[in-house]
Design a protein around this motif. Sequence first.
Motif, PDB file in Angstrom:
ATOM      1  N   LYS A   7      -4.728 -13.338 -23.033  1.00 41.36           N
ATOM      2  CA  LYS A   7      -4.408 -14.700 -23.153  1.00 41.36           C
ATOM      3  C   LYS A   7      -3.133 -14.511 -21.894  1.00 41.36           C
ATOM      4  CE  LYS A   7      -5.185 -15.346 -27.972  1.00 41.36           C
ATOM      5  NZ  LYS A   7      -4.548 -15.578 -29.357  1.00 41.36           N
ATOM      6  N   ASP A   8      -3.173 -15.677 -21.390  1.00 43.73           N
ATOM      7  CA  ASP A   8      -2.175 -15.993 -20.328  1.00 43.73           C
ATOM      8  C   ASP A   8      -0.585 -15.648 -20.785  1.00 43.73           C
ATOM      9  OD1 ASP A   8      -1.259 -16.635 -17.846  1.00 43.73           O
ATOM     10  OD2 ASP A   8      -0.747 -18.636 -18.396  1.00 43.73           O
ATOM     11  N   VAL A   9       0.149 -14.747 -20.084  1.00 48.11           N
ATOM     12  CA  VAL A   9       1.708 -14.617 -20.186  1.00 48.11           C
ATOM     13  C   VAL A   9       2.424 -15.467 -19.526  1.00 48.11           C
ATOM     14  CG1 VAL A   9       3.385 -12.981 -20.253  1.00 48.11           C
ATOM     15  CG2 VAL A   9       1.050 -12.262 -21.035  1.00 48.11           C
ATOM     16  N   GLY A  10       2.153 -15.442 -18.110  1.00 46.59           N
ATOM     17  CA  GLY A  10       2.866 -16.374 -17.322  1.00 46.59           C
ATOM     18  C   GLY A  10       2.652 -16.143 -15.888  1.00 46.59           C
ATOM     19  N   SER A  11       3.037 -16.756 -14.930  1.00 47.89           N
ATOM     20  CA  SER A  11       2.867 -16.408 -13.593  1.00 47.89           C
ATOM     21  C   SER A  11       4.009 -16.573 -12.797  1.00 47.89           C
ATOM     22  CB  SER A  11       1.826 -17.263 -13.063  1.00 47.89           C
ATOM     23  OG  SER A  11       2.324 -18.804 -13.090  1.00 47.89           O
ATOM     24  N   VAL A  12       4.096 -16.165 -11.421  1.00 51.53           N
ATOM     25  CA  VAL A  12       5.389 -16.266 -10.527  1.00 51.53           C
ATOM     26  C   VAL A  12       4.680 -16.663  -9.258  1.00 51.53           C
ATOM     27  CG1 VAL A  12       5.045 -13.805 -10.276  1.00 51.53           C
ATOM     28  CG2 VAL A  12       7.185 -15.092  -9.691  1.00 51.53           C
ATOM     29  N   GLU A  13       5.317 -17.349  -8.315  1.00 49.96           N
ATOM     30  CA  GLU A  13       4.997 -17.600  -7.219  1.00 49.96           C
ATOM     31  C   GLU A  13       5.535 -16.628  -6.187  1.00 49.96           C
ATOM     32  OE1 GLU A  13       2.899 -19.948  -5.992  1.00 49.96           O
ATOM     33  OE2 GLU A  13       2.457 -20.653  -8.009  1.00 49.96           O
ATOM     34  N   LEU A  14       4.819 -15.989  -5.124  1.00 50.68           N
ATOM     35  CA  LEU A  14       5.467 -15.320  -4.088  1.00 50.68           C
ATOM     36  C   LEU A  14       5.161 -15.769  -2.627  1.00 50.68           C
ATOM     37  CD1 LEU A  14       4.485 -11.806  -5.707  1.00 50.68           C
ATOM     38  CD2 LEU A  14       6.675 -13.105  -5.797  1.00 50.68           C
ATOM     39  N   PRO A  15       6.218 -15.601  -1.832  1.00 52.36           N
ATOM     40  CA  PRO A  15       5.777 -16.020  -0.651  1.00 52.36           C
ATOM     41  C   PRO A  15       4.398 -15.203   0.002  1.00 52.36           C
ATOM     42  CG  PRO A  15       8.168 -15.372  -0.717  1.00 52.36           C
ATOM     43  CD  PRO A  15       7.575 -14.915  -2.070  1.00 52.36           C
ATOM     44  N   ALA A  16       3.617 -15.911   0.568  1.00 53.83           N
ATOM     45  CA  ALA A  16       2.489 -15.227   1.231  1.00 53.83           C
ATOM     46  C   ALA A  16       2.827 -14.468   2.381  1.00 53.83           C
ATOM     47  CB  ALA A  16       1.461 -16.297   1.751  1.00 53.83           C
ATOM     48  N   SER A  17       2.270 -13.201   2.271  1.00 56.15           N
ATOM     49  CA  SER A  17       2.540 -12.140   3.094  1.00 56.15           C
ATOM     50  C   SER A  17       1.224 -11.571   3.695  1.00 56.15           C
ATOM     51  CB  SER A  17       3.198 -11.171   2.247  1.00 56.15           C
ATOM     52  OG  SER A  17       3.259  -9.821   3.203  1.00 56.15           O
TER      53      SER A  17
ATOM     54  N   GLN B 198       1.099  -1.308  -0.103  1.00 51.65           N
ATOM     55  CA  GLN B 198      -0.171  -0.006   0.025  1.00 51.65           C
ATOM     56  C   GLN B 198       0.952   1.269  -0.050  1.00 51.65           C
ATOM     57  OE1 GLN B 198      -2.551   0.463   3.516  1.00 51.65           O
ATOM     58  NE2 GLN B 198      -3.889   1.975   2.700  1.00 51.65           N
ATOM     59  N   PHE B 199       1.879   1.468   0.974  1.00 49.04           N
ATOM     60  CA  PHE B 199       2.607   2.484   1.094  1.00 49.04           C
ATOM     61  C   PHE B 199       4.025   2.595   0.172  1.00 49.04           C
ATOM     62  CE2 PHE B 199      -0.005   2.464   4.843  1.00 49.04           C
ATOM     63  CZ  PHE B 199      -0.690   3.674   4.601  1.00 49.04           C
ATOM     64  N   TYR B 200       4.000   1.860  -1.033  1.00 48.18           N
ATOM     65  CA  TYR B 200       5.059   2.026  -1.921  1.00 48.18           C
ATOM     66  C   TYR B 200       5.616   3.223  -2.263  1.00 48.18           C
ATOM     67  CZ  TYR B 200       7.684  -0.085  -5.818  1.00 48.18           C
ATOM     68  OH  TYR B 200       8.689  -0.765  -6.639  1.00 48.18           O
ATOM     69  N   LYS B 201       6.911   3.310  -2.437  1.00 48.81           N
ATOM     70  CA  LYS B 201       7.425   4.652  -2.765  1.00 48.81           C
ATOM     71  C   LYS B 201       7.002   4.988  -4.322  1.00 48.81           C
ATOM     72  CE  LYS B 201      11.451   4.010   0.669  1.00 48.81           C
ATOM     73  NZ  LYS B 201      13.004   4.098   0.544  1.00 48.81           N
ATOM     74  N   LEU B 202       6.641   6.261  -4.543  1.00 53.65           N
ATOM     75  CA  LEU B 202       5.970   6.284  -5.652  1.00 53.65           C
ATOM     76  C   LEU B 202       6.725   6.903  -6.795  1.00 53.65           C
ATOM     77  CD1 LEU B 202       2.684   8.063  -4.472  1.00 53.65           C
ATOM     78  CD2 LEU B 202       3.087   5.600  -5.493  1.00 53.65           C
ATOM     79  N   ASP B 203       8.171   7.161  -6.462  1.00 55.67           N
ATOM     80  CA  ASP B 203       9.215   7.444  -7.342  1.00 55.67           C
ATOM     81  C   ASP B 203      10.003   6.259  -7.837  1.00 55.67           C
ATOM     82  OD1 ASP B 203      10.443   6.881  -4.759  1.00 55.67           O
ATOM     83  OD2 ASP B 203      11.413   8.673  -4.922  1.00 55.67           O
ATOM     84  N   HIS B 204       9.756   4.911  -7.760  1.00 60.34           N
ATOM     85  CA  HIS B 204       9.987   3.513  -8.176  1.00 60.34           C
ATOM     86  C   HIS B 204       9.007   3.226  -8.931  1.00 60.34           C
ATOM     87  CE1 HIS B 204      12.898   4.671  -5.050  1.00 60.34           C
ATOM     88  NE2 HIS B 204      13.823   3.796  -5.449  1.00 60.34           N
ATOM     89  N   GLN B 205       9.271   2.304 -10.239  1.00 61.77           N
ATOM     90  CA  GLN B 205       8.620   1.466 -11.053  1.00 61.77           C
ATOM     91  C   GLN B 205       8.043   0.361 -10.090  1.00 61.77           C
ATOM     92  OE1 GLN B 205       7.090   1.886 -13.816  1.00 61.77           O
ATOM     93  NE2 GLN B 205       8.388   2.592 -15.413  1.00 61.77           N
ATOM     94  N   PRO B 206       6.851  -0.198 -10.436  1.00 64.36           N
ATOM     95  CA  PRO B 206       6.442  -1.325  -9.726  1.00 64.36           C
ATOM     96  C   PRO B 206       7.284  -2.306 -10.047  1.00 64.36           C
ATOM     97  CG  PRO B 206       4.580  -0.077 -10.502  1.00 64.36           C
ATOM     98  CD  PRO B 206       5.663   0.675 -11.056  1.00 64.36           C
ATOM     99  N   GLY B 207       7.760  -3.242  -9.082  1.00 67.37           N
ATOM    100  CA  GLY B 207       8.658  -4.496  -9.269  1.00 67.37           C
ATOM    101  C   GLY B 207      10.022  -4.059  -9.019  1.00 67.37           C
ATOM    102  N   TRP B 208      10.450  -2.906  -8.693  1.00 64.28           N
ATOM    103  CA  TRP B 208      11.675  -2.383  -8.499  1.00 64.28           C
ATOM    104  C   TRP B 208      12.226  -2.799  -7.142  1.00 64.28           C
ATOM    105  CZ3 TRP B 208      13.152   2.794 -11.493  1.00 64.28           C
ATOM    106  CH2 TRP B 208      13.347   2.551 -12.788  1.00 64.28           C
ATOM    107  N   LEU B 209      11.332  -2.557  -6.179  1.00 66.16           N
ATOM    108  CA  LEU B 209      11.486  -2.498  -4.834  1.00 66.16           C
ATOM    109  C   LEU B 209      10.814  -3.843  -4.012  1.00 66.16           C
ATOM    110  CD1 LEU B 209      10.676   1.081  -3.458  1.00 66.16           C
ATOM    111  CD2 LEU B 209      12.631   0.293  -4.153  1.00 66.16           C
ATOM    112  N   PRO B 210      11.370  -4.304  -2.943  1.00 67.34           N
ATOM    113  CA  PRO B 210      10.958  -5.781  -2.474  1.00 67.34           C
ATOM    114  C   PRO B 210       9.362  -5.637  -2.359  1.00 67.34           C
ATOM    115  CG  PRO B 210      12.866  -4.728  -1.349  1.00 67.34           C
ATOM    116  CD  PRO B 210      12.539  -3.736  -2.373  1.00 67.34           C
ATOM    117  N   HIS B 211       9.087  -6.734  -2.232  1.00 60.77           N
ATOM    118  CA  HIS B 211       7.416  -7.181  -1.976  1.00 60.77           C
ATOM    119  C   HIS B 211       6.643  -6.719  -3.046  1.00 60.77           C
ATOM    120  CE1 HIS B 211       8.930  -8.464   1.653  1.00 60.77           C
ATOM    121  NE2 HIS B 211       9.293  -7.063   2.135  1.00 60.77           N
TER     122      HIS B 211
END
Length: 430
Positions: free
Chosen positions: A171-181, A105-118
């Motif tokens: 159409k499905d591109v792919g998926s990734v497994e993430l640890p439940a948080s 929710q409080f992701y840093k808005l000066d970073h692209q999604p996916g760049w920072l942990p979680h």
Amino acid sequence: MFLPLGSGQALSRPLFVYMDDINLHYRFLNWRRRIREIREVRAVRHRERLKRMLRDGDVLRYHGNSDEVGCFVAARPLSRRNRYFEVTIIDTGVRGMIAVGLVPQFYKLDHQPGWLPHSVAFHADDGKLYNGNTIGQQFGPKCCRGDRIGCGISLDSDDGQLTVFFTKNGKDVGSVELPASPDALYPAVGMHSLGEEVLLDLNAEWEMDEEDGEMIVDSHEEDWSRLHDVSVAGTLLEYVGKGKSIMDVGLAQARRPINTRFHYYELEITDAGEKCYIALGLARRDYPKNRHPGWSRGSIAYHADDGKLFHGSGVGEPFGPRCFEGDIMGCGIMFPRDFNLDGGDDVDDWDFDESSKPSEVQNDLYANNEDEEEEEGEDLEGKKVTVFFTRNGKVVGRREVALPVGGFYPTIGMMSTGEKVRVDLHPLSG
């Protein structure tokens, strides 16, 4: 027992009756305070965030100098009720550096999604997946103007993992497994060059082909026992009727009645349509399918277009303010303290389907005309309860009504083209 007055007169009602009124009044005040507190918390918790972007309705535009990232984070996270969203690229701008994914929710808005942990995201310019790192891995095709990028979650894993999947043009591109948080993941869009523009659809739905053996999105049709000229996609209801006359009502009635455990529900007007003929209320189970809630016996409803209360009549009475797109309307019941459902108190599972056989009743009912349905419900009144309505977390008013045999069911009516509402049947449960 009567209480003497200073003038020598006596109260016309017993003292215990006055005490019941006082108790009901204080319970009502507690209800109002509880709803206000929940609204205040949600006002902070459910607020979208964006930086170096402009939002115009469902359109997001980059508003920076191409040296800085712009990022949008939605107000609400993906959940079991709303598992998927989509972004359509209107313009790739100078470099097409558009990212679609999920972030805290409080992701840093000066970073692209996916760049920072979680966080995790699919980037349109290079087709790479970024999973908590500024270095991406090859994942799918690049995306251009007109392409539709989707992102969703699957919560069915038994090993504590969360599956995040991405789509391109359905159409499905792919998926990734993430640890439940314990932290929820919010839809996010990133941009990084002049001219970039996308169309956001937070209410999108998607499912795999049947031959793949996996359904990704839950339509939540099982929450509703009757849907007449109304389509359902997750928690979103949309009017699909003709909208030409008062006989073209679209009706949605919940499968389970209001009870002492789940006694309140809400809707948000996401699109007022042509005339905002939207009604929120309660009705008996066999309510006529082409009558607005409140118009016929065994029903009560608050109507958005004129702010009137309709209680078993086609003529409404002034009640509250009109409601518009973005407003949240609520309806609930204050049961007497000693209230018991006929047949016992064990209603936690709300398992009424077997005894009532809804499919048989519904088919026979629809075969009859509405006059017969009206007569059937005339003598079904029982115990008195207090029904109340809210608008944006504030109580509008209340009425004491007779509870039909079998209970009151959350019932929503719509009647003009384009009307859409998002429904939460259990807003006070968590």
